[in-house]
Scaffold this active site. Structure first.
Site, PDB file in Angstrom:
ATOM      1  CB  SER A 170     -34.134  47.622  43.771  1.00  0.00           C
ATOM      2  OG  SER A 170     -33.673  47.804  45.088  1.00  0.00           O
ATOM      3  CG  HIS A 171     -35.446  53.070  41.336  1.00  0.00           C
ATOM      4  ND1 HIS A 171     -35.203  52.170  40.337  1.00  0.00           N
ATOM      5  CD2 HIS A 171     -35.463  54.284  40.748  1.00  0.00           C
ATOM      6  CE1 HIS A 171     -35.098  52.820  39.190  1.00  0.00           C
ATOM      7  NE2 HIS A 171     -35.258  54.105  39.416  1.00  0.00           N
ATOM      8  CB  SER A 172     -36.465  50.577  47.343  1.00  0.00           C
ATOM      9  OG  SER A 172     -36.357  50.044  48.631  1.00  0.00           O
ATOM     10  CG  ASP A 223     -35.691  48.605  40.263  1.00  0.00           C
ATOM     11  OD1 ASP A 223     -34.832  49.166  39.589  1.00  0.00           O
ATOM     12  OD2 ASP A 223     -36.154  49.069  41.320  1.00  0.00           O
TER      13      ASP A 223
END
Lengths: 206, 128
Positions: free
Chosen positions: B8-10, B66
Site C-alpha cells: 500500500s502507499h501507506s 492498493d
C-alpha cells in the site's frame, strides 16, 4: 553525436530545472493529484546526479544508471515510469558512438515501455502526451535535429496536454474538472526536454 | 505454502493489515512492503522485490496492492525476479482480497487458487 558527457549534462541540467520548479510541480500535483511530485522528482534527480557514472564513455550506461536511481528514489508513480523510460532507452544505446537518431530510437523504446507500464495512451493527460510528440519530431529530423525544434514541439505539446481530460492516476477522479489544468507529469517531462535541448545547443556551439 | 506481499502507499496500512492476517493464519508468511525505502508515503519496486524473495517458500507469492504506483512498482519488481511465473498480482480489493488469500494459503491451496480467492473478494456483498 550524443556522448556520455552530454547524457550526464542532460541529467544535471534536468535536476537543476526540477529543483528550481519544485514548488510549481507540487502546486500542479496538489490541484489534480496527491501533491508529492515536486518533492519526489527533486529527490529522484538529486540521487540520479549523485549516482551518475562519471567514468564511462557509453551514453547508454549513463542512462541505464539514471533509470535505476529514479526507480528507487522517486517513490510515486513517476519512479517506475521515468525509471522505465531511462532504463529502456539506455539499454538500446550500445557503445560509445551514439548518434541523435540512435537516441530517438532509444527514447521510442523507452516511451513504449512507459505506455505499457502505465497502461496509458495519448490524450489521457499524462507525461506521454509531452514525450511522444517530442520523440516523433526527433525521429522525423534524425541527426539534423536542432534544440529549437525540440523546444517548439515540447511547448506545443504542453499546451495541448492542459486541455485534455485526465484519464490516469488520481487526476482521473476530477474528470472534466481536470480540463484547463496542467498535468504535473507532463510539466516535469517538459523540463527534461528543455534540458536535453540546452545540452544539444551547447554541443552545437562547441 | 503460498506467501503474501502487501503493498500500500501507506506503510502503516500494510503493517496493520499484516498484523490482522498474522492473527488469522499465523503459518502463512506475510510481508508488508508498503511505503518508500525511507518509510514515507509511496511505493518502491526494490522494497517489493526484497519482500517477494523473503515471502517465497517455494510455492509462489501473491501480491496484494492498493492502486496506482503500487501496481506499477509490483510489476517492475516481478520483472527483476528470475522465477517470475511463481509471482502473481491479485486484481483484488486490498484488505478483503488479502484476507481471503491468507485463509486459502493457510489451507495449503495452490498459487492460482489463492489468487482466485482474492479476486472473488471483489464480489462479496457487504450490505444485503
Amino acid at each position: 553525436m550524443f556522448t556520455a558527457e552530454m547524457a550526464r549534462q542532460w541529467i544535471k541540467e534536468s535536476a537543476k530545472k526540477i529543483e528550481s520548479h519544485k514548488e510549481q510541480l507540487t502546486d500542479l500535483d496538489q490541484a489534480l493529484g496527491d501533491g508529492d511530485h515536486g518533492l519526489n522528482m527533486t529527490r529522484g534527480f538529486k540521487a540520479a546526479v549523485e549516482q551518475l557514472p562519471e567514468e564511462t564513455d557509453e551514453p547508454g550506461k549513463v542512462l541505464k544508471t539514471v533509470g535505476t536511481s529514479l526507480l528507487s528514489k522517486i517513490g510515486g508513480a513517476s519512479g517506475p515510469l521515468y525509471g522505465t523510460l531511462f532504463m529502456k532507452a539506455g539499454s538500446q544505446l550500445e557503445g560509445t558512438t551514439v548518434q541523435l537518431s540512435d537516441l530517438s530510437s532509444g527514447l521510442r523504446v523507452g516511451v513504449e515501455g512507459m505506455k505499457k507500464r502505465g497502461k496509458a495512451e495519448r490524450e489521457e493527460k499524462t507525461m506521454i502526451d509531452l514525450l511522444e510528440p517530442v520523440i516523433e519530431i526527433m525521429e522525423e529530423k534524425g541527426n539534423e535535429l536542432t534544440a529549437d525544434q525540440l523546444i517548439d514541439k515540447a511547448k506545443e505539446a504542453l499546451e495541448h496536454v492542459k486541455e485534455y481530460e485526465a484519464k490516469k492516476g488520481r487526476a482521473a477522479y476530477y474528470k472534466e474538472k481536470s480540463k484547463g489544468k496542467q498535468d504535473a507529469g507532463a510539466q516535469s517531462s517538459y523540463y527534461l526536454i528543455e534540458s536535453l535541448a540546452s545540452v544539444l545547443e551547447m554541443d552545437g556551439e562547441a | 505454502m503460498v506467501g503474501l506481499v502487501l503493498v500500500s502507499h501507506s506503510p502503516d496500512i500494510s503493517k496493520g493489515l499484516k498484523k490482522m492476517l498474522d492473527e488469522a493464519q499465523p503459518k502463512v508468511t506475510v510481508l508488508d512492503a508498503g511505503g518508500t525505502d525511507e518509510g514515507e508515503m509511496g511505493t518502491s519496486a526494490m522494497k517489493i522485490q526484497t519482500a517477494i524473495e523473503k515471502a517465497d517458500n517455494g510455492d509462489g507469492v501473491v501480491i496484494l496492492v492498493d492502486f496506482g504506483s503500487s501496481v506499477m512498482n509490483a510489476e517492475m519488481a516481478i520483472d527483476f525476479i528470475e522465477d517470475a511465473h511463481s509471482v502473481k498480482i491479485a486484481d483484488a480489493p486490498f484488505i478483503e482480497g488479502a484476507y481471503s488469500a491468507v485463509m486459502e494459503a493457510g489451507f495449503g491451496k495452490s498459487l492460482d487458487d489463492v489468487v482466485e480467492s482474492a479476486v472473488q473478494a471483489k464480489d462479496t456483498k457487504k450490505v444485503q
